[in-house]
Design an enzyme around this catalytic site. Sequence first.
Site, short mmCIF file in Angstrom:
data_model
loop_
_atom_site.label_atom_id
_atom_site.label_comp_id
_atom_site.label_asym_id
_atom_site.label_seq_id
_atom_site.Cartn_x
_atom_site.Cartn_y
_atom_site.Cartn_z
CG HIS A 67 -0.32 -0.25 2.52
ND1 HIS A 67 0.09 -1.50 2.92
CD2 HIS A 67 -0.03 0.58 3.55
CE1 HIS A 67 0.61 -1.43 4.12
NE2 HIS A 67 0.56 -0.18 4.53
CB CYS A 181 2.03 -5.34 14.23
SG CYS A 181 0.77 -4.53 13.21
#
Length: 639
Positions: A67, A181
Site C-alpha cells: 500500500h 504490531c
Amino acid sequence: MRITDLLDKRSISLNGAPKNKQEALDQAIALMKDSDKINDQEAYRKQVYKREEEGTTGIGMGIAIPHGKCNAVDRPGLAAMVIKDGVDFDSLDGKPVDLLFLIAAPDTEDNIHLEVLSKLSMMLMDDDFTQSLKNASSVDEFMEIINKADEARPDLNEQFGGSEPEQPADKQVKILAVTGCPTGIAHTYMAAEGIEKAAKAKGCFVKVETRGSGGAKNVLTAKEIEEADGIIVAADTQVPMDRFNGKKVIVCQVSDGISKADQLVDRVIRGDVPVFKSDNASAETASAGKQSGGVGHQIYTRLMNGVSHMLPFVVGGGILIAIAFLIDGLCVDMNALAEAERADFGTITPAAALFKNIGGVAFGFMLPVLAGFIAMAIGDRPALAVGFVGGMMAANGSSGFLGALVAGFAAGYIIKALIAVCEKLPDALEKIAPVLLYPLFGILIMGLLMTFIVEPVMGAVNGAMNNGLMSMSGSSKVVLGLILGGMMAIDMGGPFNKAAYVFGTAAIAAGNYDIMASVMIGGMVPPCGIALATLLFKNKFTKAERESGPTNFIMGLAFITEGAIPFAAADPLHVLPSCVAGSAIAGALSMAFGCTLMAPHGGIFVFPVVGNALMYIVALIAGTIVSAVLLGVLKKKAV
C-alpha cells in the site's frame, strides 16, 4: 466505506504472471493507474516501494497487501491480482504469493486506507474466501465474492469494542488476548482474528484487545483479567503488562498469533503457561519476539518513545523560562543595568526567578526522560533506570542531547545483554535479577560507559573547538559568525553548542559584543524555523508535532534552543542540517550587519540592548525562513 467501493473492474487482473516481487508491484501499480485513482504513477510507485522497505507486506498464506499513501493519489482505491503460479515476495512465512491487493490512499488525515486494510486483512484469514477469489472465472465474480464477504463481516468498531461483550458460560475456559504490531494494521487484526477463531473452535470464551493504528480497542477490564484462565500477548510492540501480574500469560510475536493460534489456545486449555510476574523483565516485555519492520523503522519507533515522553518537559519548562524573561523584560531597564547584572537576566526580579527556577527544574528532566524511555522501548522497564542515569550524566556533562541519545540506546541493549546472561544463572539468582542484578550492573556499566568513553570524547571535542574558535577570533568575522551560528544548532546543548556559547560569553567579558549576537541568534533560529515549517509544510510532520510546533516560536524568541530537541531527536538526519544551515546564515548576517549584544541570554527580551536591532531582526527572519524551507524540502512526508 465498503471494500467494493474502492475496487474498479479495470484494476483487477485474474491472470497475473510476474517473475519476481518487483514485477508484481509494478504490475499492480499499473492496474491502479488504469482505474484513474492516481495522478502521478512514479510518485505513487516510490511510496509503495518505500513502505515495502520498512517491512514486507507479504503477510503469509500466499497473500500480499502492499500500500501507499501520498499526494499522488486523488481518491482511495484498490487493485487486485491473482497470480496463478505464485511469486516470491519475501513473505513472512517464506511461501510464494498468489493473491495480491494493492491499496492507494490520498494524503489526508482520515486514514481510510488503514480501516480498509485492517478489515480486508481479516477477511483474507478465511481460506474459503481466498480460495474463491483465486478461482474466480471473471472480474464480476471476483467483485461479487468480495461484496458478499464484506456485507457479512462486521466493521472493526463493531467487532472490537463496538457492541456489548459476550458473557462466558459456566465452566467455559476463559481466554484473553492482546495483539499489536508496529504499524497497527494488518498483523494486529489478523492475529486477533486467528486467536478468536481458534478459541471459539475449541468452545472457549475469548476476548481480544487490539492495539492498532486507531488506538486500543476492546480493552480488557480488571474483572475479565482476574477471571481469565490464560492470556495470550501476541505483539511486536509495547503492551501494558503490569495488569497481568500473577496471571498465566503467553508472550509471543504477533506472527505466532496468525500462524500458531491453535497451538497457543491449546496451551492455555492445558494450563501449560507460565505465571507472569510484573517485576520479571524477561517475561514482562511484549516485544520478546522478532520485531517486524526494518531496522530504520525500529530505531524511529524507539526514538519516538523517548521524544513523546520528553515533550511535556520541553514545552512546560520552556514556556515558564520564557515567562521569566518576559517578567524581567517588563520590570527592568536593561540599559540601566551594569554589565555583570545583565548576566542574571531572567532571575533579577523575585517573580522572574520563581518562574525560571520551576522551568529550569522541568528542563533538568528533559534528557534523562529522553534516554530513559528510549531505553525502555528496547529493554522494557528494567532499562528505564539505566537510561535515566545515562541521560542525567549527559545533561550534567559535556555530551548534551547527543550523549543522551547514545545513553538511551546503550541502556536498552545493556539490559537485554544482562537478561541473556541472567537466564543462565541458577533459579534462586535469576529471581532476584530484576530487583538487584539488572539495576546494579546496568547502572554501573552505563556509568562507566559515560564516564570513560562518551564524556571524555565529547570533552575533547569541546576543548578542541574552543581552541579553534580562539584562533579564528582575528580572522574574517562573517565566517566566524557563520561557524558560531551553525554550532549553536548542531547539538542544541551538547559540546558544539556549549563551546559556541562559552566563547560568546567570554567575548562579552573581553568587550567584544558582536560575537554574542551571532551566538544568540544561532540558538534562536532552530525552534523558530521548526515552528514555521510546521505551519507551511504540515504533511511533513505528525499530528502531535504540528500541535506542539507553534510553541517553538515562544521558545525560539526567548533563546531556548532546546525547544527544537524533540523534532531533532525524532528525525536528526533531516532536521539538524536544516537547522544548522539556517542558524549559520543568521549568525553570518548578524556579524555582517555589525549587530552587537551585551547580555548572554534572553532572546527578544534583551533586544533593547542589541546594537542595530532592526537588522538583527532581519537576520533572524532570514535564518528562520532558510531552516523552514530546508525542512520542507528534506523531510519526508509523515506516515
